[in-house]
Design a protein around this motif. Structure first.
Motif, PDB file in Angstrom:
ATOM      1  N   TYR A 469     -48.847 -21.162   2.889  1.00  0.00           N
ATOM      2  CA  TYR A 469     -48.152 -22.692   3.193  1.00  0.00           C
ATOM      3  C   TYR A 469     -49.059 -23.136   3.857  1.00  0.00           C
ATOM      4  N   GLY A 471     -51.433 -26.362   5.253  1.00  0.00           N
ATOM      5  CA  GLY A 471     -51.461 -28.019   5.286  1.00  0.00           C
ATOM      6  C   GLY A 471     -52.396 -28.515   5.706  1.00  0.00           C
ATOM      7  N   ARG A 497     -47.811 -22.826  -1.400  1.00  0.00           N
ATOM      8  CA  ARG A 497     -46.842 -24.427  -1.133  1.00  0.00           C
ATOM      9  C   ARG A 497     -48.358 -25.434   0.475  1.00  0.00           C
ATOM     10  N   ALA A 499     -48.825 -29.035   2.022  1.00  0.00           N
ATOM     11  CA  ALA A 499     -48.125 -30.478   2.768  1.00  0.00           C
ATOM     12  C   ALA A 499     -49.363 -31.314   2.705  1.00  0.00           C
ATOM     13  N   SER A 501     -50.160 -34.693   5.100  1.00  0.00           N
ATOM     14  CA  SER A 501     -49.642 -35.505   5.630  1.00  0.00           C
ATOM     15  C   SER A 501     -49.984 -36.592   5.206  1.00  0.00           C
ATOM     16  N   ILE A 511     -45.191 -34.866   5.983  1.00  0.00           N
ATOM     17  CA  ILE A 511     -45.190 -33.567   5.587  1.00  0.00           C
ATOM     18  C   ILE A 511     -45.979 -32.847   6.018  1.00  0.00           C
ATOM     19  N   VAL A 513     -46.186 -27.717   7.689  1.00  0.00           N
ATOM     20  CA  VAL A 513     -46.021 -26.973   6.672  1.00  0.00           C
ATOM     21  C   VAL A 513     -44.397 -26.547   7.032  1.00  0.00           C
ATOM     22  N   ASP A 515     -42.246 -28.556   7.503  1.00  0.00           N
ATOM     23  CA  ASP A 515     -41.016 -29.479   6.460  1.00  0.00           C
ATOM     24  C   ASP A 515     -40.834 -28.372   4.890  1.00  0.00           C
ATOM     25  N   LEU A 516     -42.125 -28.034   4.443  1.00  0.00           N
ATOM     26  CA  LEU A 516     -42.151 -27.186   3.180  1.00  0.00           C
ATOM     27  C   LEU A 516     -40.934 -26.578   3.096  1.00  0.00           C
ATOM     28  N   MET A 519     -37.506 -26.960   3.290  1.00  0.00           N
ATOM     29  CA  MET A 519     -37.009 -27.176   2.063  1.00  0.00           C
ATOM     30  C   MET A 519     -36.893 -26.094   1.124  1.00  0.00           C
ATOM     31  N   ASP A 520     -37.325 -24.815   1.988  1.00  0.00           N
ATOM     32  CA  ASP A 520     -37.282 -23.838   0.992  1.00  0.00           C
ATOM     33  C   ASP A 520     -36.882 -22.928   1.307  1.00  0.00           C
TER      34      ASP A 520
END
Ligand SMILES: Cc1cc2nc3c(=O)[nH]c(=O)nc-3n(C[C@H](O)[C@H](O)[C@H](O)COP(=O)(O)OP(=O)(O)OC[C@H]3O[C@@H](n4cnc5c(N)ncnc54)[C@H](O)[C@@H]3O)c2cc1C
Ligand SMILES: Cc1cc2nc3c(=O)[nH]c(=O)nc-3n(C[C@H](O)[C@H](O)[C@H](O)COP(=O)(O)O)c2cc1C
Length: 586
Positions: A469, A471, A497, A499, A501, A511, A513, A515-516, A519-520
């Motif tokens: 992840y 960002g 993944r 993000a 921002s 958005i 990390v 938030d991802l 979501m995941d």
């Protein structure tokens, strides 16, 4: 408290602040007439602690509420279950903790120490203090009042056999004495160059990896070594910065030392002087000291001004300094210096009449401290190389000249071919023994550095269950190492993944990390709970680590069906087992 004239100050430090605090305390207790010994917790023989009468501890907290490395042995000894509860019956103590309330476990090491010493029968003479980097005056914001409280208690109980050596308002004796040498005497070599844990490196490349028109300059720096070096993912490179020749020259001229800048002298211990670092050469000159060992670009502390007021010749300057040092002048000093991040060099440019004797330089100027950087490469993939991913610190305050970070400014100036000594230190991360165990790496910004090391090493060893992840603000401008992640994804070695921002249209939610991860959460929970994945978090110590852990707790609740308390406990267990590791910095 016993009527003894000797007192021990023990410090545990990672980056030197606790040593500073310990030295301030040492100076004050020496003034009262005590015979003061000052030692790091790793050089003091722990078994002797039971024989002490009064011990003052200065203890910082490091990675996720842990004590500094230098205190590990003492702490392991103190927590032994077989110790009697009256072990420290005759010992009085006081503890000052240094920490940063941006971290979840604020001043944890100091709190633990107080509890444990008390449970072993030691007597706490004054409630412990908690210095906070977030305080407008930094650590000194709490250190000064705490020291005053401790000193007044010590003074009340002071044995009649000792008397105050010098008055609080007068100039203390200098830390060193100086013996001038004839100009023929050569300087001693830099002791760092002969240390066995320092390796000579040559810059191979120092390349900007953010877009040229982006506000932040982030560098990929590649260091090459002639000898074989060893390090593991998560280890850090320790870099000793140097001040620029221009800054040193202008500072020495302002201080009136221009003519004697290169004169060699020998540093000798002074009566009532405190020890100076073994990394300072004993035969040296002012130019070397202010280039390599004393920091003229630091933001000064209050104690700096307390010393300065003994040296100006000009009445107006003396008045100003006295005002800054008074309780009523604290706000003015904050506005003049700390708020705008004015440096020592800039202060000396304004107090032109200062005439400081060379004997006082180690009392007045702080040490030029090394900085740590997470290694961004795998030595298995790049033998004899270390890569760093460095954000060059530059920002503005109300002052006209932009503020610059001491070490990153130095690093940004280094051209390919330049050589320097680098120390490699063990970091908190480790890899799962079984290479088929999945890992989840969360490393926004330069927090991606240790993740790059870890992921590249895992891929080299054949592990493909890697998730990153990352960002940043923008797809195009600051997505560090994007091409590498893409090729790992294409090869099936990485789930990436990211993000961004600030890429959304004006007004859209940003958005990050965490938030991802939310979501995941189905996949995250499956990886952590069913496939025993390890989780690594690195980068900024502000809200990110807490928010990421919050997102994992959310997965435990929503997907795993746990209660809030169960989810928190689940994370605590992951941390205890070493399956959730943080390496965060401010
Ligand atoms: C274990 C560890 C690993 C690290 N890894 C990395 C890494 O991989 N990459 C990396 O770039 N850094 C890393 N760091 C941080 C690094 O050690 C330095 O702290 C950082 O580079 C700044 O050093 P400097 O000497 O340039 O700045 P300094 O001269 O020390 O100045 C930094 C200070 O300036 C102030 N400041 C900075 N920005 C602002 C602002 N916008 N507004 C107001 N004040 C501000 C803050 O008080 C900050 O503490 C790591 C730190 C640790 C502890
Ligand atoms: C990597 C890192 C981790 C830290 N972790 C904590 C922490 O968990 N709790 C805390 O109160 N302070 C934490 N701090 C802040 C330090 O304790 C604080 O900066 C202190 O002044 C450092 O003192 P020292 O130079 O003597 O080590 C951390 C600092 C760093 C760089």
């Amino acid at each position: 408290m016993s009527a003894d004239v000797s007192l021990l100050i023990l410090y545990a430090t990672e980056t030197g602040n606790a040593l500073d605090a310990a030295e301030q305390m040492a100076r004050e207790t020496q003034r009262l007439g005590y015979i003061v010994r000052i030692a790091s917790t790793d050089t003091y023989p722990s078994a002797d602690l039971v024989h002490e009468h009064l011990v003052i501890f200065m203890v910082s907290t490091t990675g996720s509420g842990v004590e500094p490395r230098s205190m590990s042995a003492l702490w392991s000894l103190l927590i032994r279950a077989d110790l009697p509860t009256d072990l420290f019956d005759g010992v009085s103590f006081a503890v000052f903790g240094l920490g940063d309330s941006a971290y979840e476990k604020f001043c944890w090491a100091a709190k633990k120490l107080v509890r444990r010493l008390s449970s072993l029968g030691a007597h706490e003479i004054c409630p412990h203090g908690e210095g906070d980097e977030q305080h407008p005056l930094g650590i000194e914001g709490e250190l000064d009042p705490w020291m005053r409280r401790v000193l007044s208690i010590i003074k009340e109980q002071q044995p009649s056999t000792i008397s105050t050596l010098w008055d609080a308002a007068s100039l203390p004796p200098p830390r060193i004495s100086i013996q001038s040498e004839t100009s023929k005497h050569k300087e001693d070599p830099d002791p760092l160059e002969n240390k066995s844990d320092h390796y000579l490196a040559r810059i191979r490349c120092n390349e900007r990896i953010t877009a040229q028109d982006w506000f932040q300059d982030v560098r990929h720096i590649d260091f090459q070594f002639d000898q074989d070096i060893q390090y593991a993912p998560g280890d850090v490179a320790v870099i000793q910065p140097l001040a620029s020749p221009q800054d040193v020259e202008s500072f020495l001229t302002i201080m009136g030392w221009g003519n004697i800048a290169d004169e060699t002298f020998t540093i000798l211990p002074a009566p009532h002087g405190l020890p100076i670092s073994p990394t300072v050469p004993r035969k040296t000159c002012l130019r070397t000291l202010f280039t390599r060992h004393l920091d003229l670009n630091a933001v000064p502390r209050r104690s700096f001004f307390q010393f300065l007021r003994h040296f100006p010749l000009d009445e107006l300057e003396l008045e100003k300094l006295n005002e800054f040092c008074s309780d009523e002048g604290a706000d003015d000093l904050y506005a003049y210096c700390f708020k705008v991040r004015r440096t020592i060099r800039e202060v000396t440019e304004e107090f032109r009449s200062l005439k400081i004797p060379r004997e006082y330089i180690f009392d007045i100027f702080p040490p030029l401290r090394p900085r740590q950087f997470s290694i961004a490469s795998s030595v298995k993939v790049h033998p004899k190389h270390i890569h760093l991913c460095v954000a060059i610190v530059q920002y503005r305050t109300k002052l006209k000249v932009p503020r610059r970070g001491v070490c990153t400014t130095y690093l940004s100036s280094l051209e390919p071919g330049h050589t320097l000594h680098i120390c490699i230190q063990k970091g908190p991360l480790s890899l799962p023994e079984d290479p088929s165990t999945p890992v989840i790496c969360v490393g926004p910004g330069t927090g991606v550095a240790p993740m790059r090391s870890l992921i590249n090493e895992r891929i080299h060893l054949g592990s493909t269950k890697n998730t990153l992840y990352f960002g940043c603000r923008s797809t195009e401008k600051d997505q560090h190492y994007a091409h590498e992640w893409k090729s790992h994804v294409d090869a099936g070695h990485l789930t990436y993944r990211v993000a961004f921002s600030r890429d959304g249209a004006e007004g859209t939610a940003r958005i990050y990390v965490q938030d991802l991860i939310t979501m995941d959460r189905e996949r995250i929970w499956e990886l952590i709970d069913k496939r025993n994945a390890w989780v690594y978090i690195a980068g900024s110590s502000n809200k990110m680590p807490l928010a990421v852990k919050g997102a994992i707790e959310n997965a435990a609740q929503v997907v795993g069906g746990q209660s809030e308390e169960q989810a928190k406990e689940y994370l605590r267990i992951l941390q205890r087992e070493g399956r959730l590791v943080e390496e965060c910095w401010s």
